[in-house]
Design an enzyme around this catalytic site. Structure first.
Site, PDB file in Angstrom:
ATOM      1  NE  ARG A  36       6.469  -0.198   9.826  1.00 30.61           N
ATOM      2  CZ  ARG A  36       5.250  -0.416   9.558  1.00 30.61           C
ATOM      3  NH1 ARG A  36       5.031   0.063   8.128  1.00 30.61           N
ATOM      4  NH2 ARG A  36       4.322  -0.772  10.040  1.00 30.61           N
ATOM      5  NE  ARG A  46       7.112  -3.220   5.761  1.00 30.62           N
ATOM      6  CZ  ARG A  46       6.077  -2.962   5.911  1.00 30.62           C
ATOM      7  NH1 ARG A  46       5.510  -3.038   4.716  1.00 30.62           N
ATOM      8  NH2 ARG A  46       5.443  -2.756   6.977  1.00 30.62           N
ATOM      9  NE  ARG A  84      -3.756  -1.202  10.429  1.00 29.21           N
ATOM     10  CZ  ARG A  84      -2.603  -0.731   9.742  1.00 29.21           C
ATOM     11  NH1 ARG A  84      -2.695   0.570   9.161  1.00 29.21           N
ATOM     12  NH2 ARG A  84      -1.431  -1.297   9.659  1.00 29.21           N
ATOM     13  NE  ARG A 134       2.742  -4.914  11.272  1.00 29.24           N
ATOM     14  CZ  ARG A 134       3.632  -4.645  10.909  1.00 29.24           C
ATOM     15  NH1 ARG A 134       4.923  -5.343  10.832  1.00 29.24           N
ATOM     16  NH2 ARG A 134       3.769  -3.864   9.652  1.00 29.24           N
ATOM     17  CE  LYS A 150      -1.966  -0.863   3.827  1.00 31.03           C
ATOM     18  NZ  LYS A 150      -1.465  -2.168   4.234  1.00 31.03           N
TER      19      LYS A 150
HETATM   20  P1  AMP Z   1       1.189   0.465   9.113  1.00 28.26           P
HETATM   21  O1  AMP Z   1       2.561   1.730   8.896  1.00 28.26           O
HETATM   22  O2  AMP Z   1      -0.087   1.063   8.286  1.00 28.26           O
HETATM   23  O3  AMP Z   1       1.461  -0.864   8.829  1.00 28.26           O
HETATM   24  O4  AMP Z   1       0.811   0.725  10.501  1.00 28.26           O
HETATM   25  C1  AMP Z   1       1.742   0.380  11.580  1.00 28.26           C
HETATM   26  C2  AMP Z   1       0.907   0.570  13.255  1.00 28.26           C
HETATM   27  O5  AMP Z   1       0.356   1.528  13.379  1.00 28.26           O
HETATM   28  C3  AMP Z   1      -0.166  -0.703  12.920  1.00 28.26           C
HETATM   29  O6  AMP Z   1       0.293  -1.838  13.116  1.00 28.26           O
HETATM   30  C4  AMP Z   1      -0.868  -0.240  14.137  1.00 28.26           C
HETATM   31  O7  AMP Z   1      -0.357  -0.397  15.434  1.00 28.26           O
HETATM   32  C5  AMP Z   1      -0.728   1.452  13.952  1.00 28.26           C
HETATM   33  N1  AMP Z   1      -1.790   1.968  13.069  1.00 28.26           N
HETATM   34  C6  AMP Z   1      -1.579   2.422  11.720  1.00 28.26           C
HETATM   35  N2  AMP Z   1      -2.842   2.802  11.270  1.00 28.26           N
HETATM   36  C7  AMP Z   1      -3.787   2.435  12.214  1.00 28.26           C
HETATM   37  C8  AMP Z   1      -5.267   2.739  12.049  1.00 28.26           C
HETATM   38  N3  AMP Z   1      -5.938   3.032  10.886  1.00 28.26           N
HETATM   39  N4  AMP Z   1      -6.002   2.045  13.169  1.00 28.26           N
HETATM   40  C9  AMP Z   1      -5.189   1.682  14.407  1.00 28.26           C
HETATM   41  N5  AMP Z   1      -3.961   1.468  14.180  1.00 28.26           N
HETATM   42  C10 AMP Z   1      -3.402   1.814  13.160  1.00 28.26           C
END
Ligand code: AMP
Length: 219
Positions: free
Chosen positions: A161, A127, A88, A172, A13
């Site tokens: 990360r 990554r 989400r 996740r 994404k």
């Molecule tokens: P991402 O970079 O999208 O993989 O997000 C990393 C982490 O941030 C996720 O595993 C969640 O802990 C938190 N996070 C990101 N976006 C959301 C969301 N829309 N709702 C809840 N937690 C989020």
């Protein structure tokens, strides 16, 4: 134009949002990036989010909805945006609908980038990004042309990360299937859901996404 990219963690994404934003004059709004910035700055939101993110869980709907509500009011989001990592949960999708409805705005396309679970672990654990310009790389699939040097800006400062480790990936993915996949029917009912095969090479996924976006733009 308002787009949502949906799909599992590590499904591409963020990579694809970065490719689309310049071509369509859109801004990428990644709640993950915003939360990581909050953690790095040590803000109140960052303090609340840190442990949840490190364990691979989801930050509370209230926090994330608040962040997005503030962000879409900013002037640069007026041209249009690509949501990456939000919504989400069904509650977030409903809140987004309400926020946009109040401004007479809508989502033009919600695009699922589909990747089966068994491919995700290798993608996520390999990554990394350039610490200076944010360009994305991968140990196996997308190495810099010159080892240790970012193709885009020449920096040798790379970062991974904290949550991109094998221990949190399954958590996740489980969260994705339990909480995020149920929002797909929400957009299907609205007639805005599209599907792209995320196992294809990056440029082919981009080409297919653009076809969808072009169809939406003229249609
Ligand atoms: P991402 O970079 O999208 O993989 O997000 C990393 C982490 O941030 C996720 O595993 C969640 O802990 C938190 N996070 C990101 N976006 C959301 C969301 N829309 N709702 C809840 N937690 C989020």
């Amino acid at each position: 134009m308002h787009l949502i990219l949906l799909g599992p963690p590590g499904g591409g994404k963020g990579t694809q949002a970065k490719k689309l934003q310049d071509d369509y004059g859109l801004v990428q709004l990644s709640t993950g990036d915003m939360l990581r910035a909050a953690v790095a700055s040590g803000s109140e939101i960052g303090k609340k989010a840190k442990a949840v993110m490190e364990s691979g869980g989801l930050v509370s709907d209230d926090i994330v909805i608040g962040i997005i509500a503030d962000r879409i009011k900013q002037p640069d989001a007026k041209k249009g945006f690509i949501l990456d990592g939000f919504p989400r949960t069904v509650a977030q999708a409903e809140a987004l609908d309400k926020m946009l409805g109040e401004r007479s705005l809508k989502i033009h396309a919600a695009i699922e980038i589909r990747v089966p679970d068994h491919l995700i672990v290798e993608r996520i654990t390999g990554r990394y990004t350039c610490g200076q310009c944010g360009a994305g790389y991968h140990d196996s699939f997308q190495k810099p042309k010159v080892a240790g040097k970012c193709d885009s800006c020449g920096s040798s400062d790379f970062k991974r990360r904290a949550d991109d480790n094998a221990a949190t990936v399954q958590q996740r993915l489980d969260g994705y299937h339990a909480q995020t996949a149920p929002i797909l029917p929400f957009y299907e009912k609205k007639g805005t859901l599209h599907l792209v095969d995320g196992t294809l090479p990056i440029d082919e996924v981009t080409r297919r996404l653009k076809n969808i976006v072009d169809g939406v733009a003229v249609g």
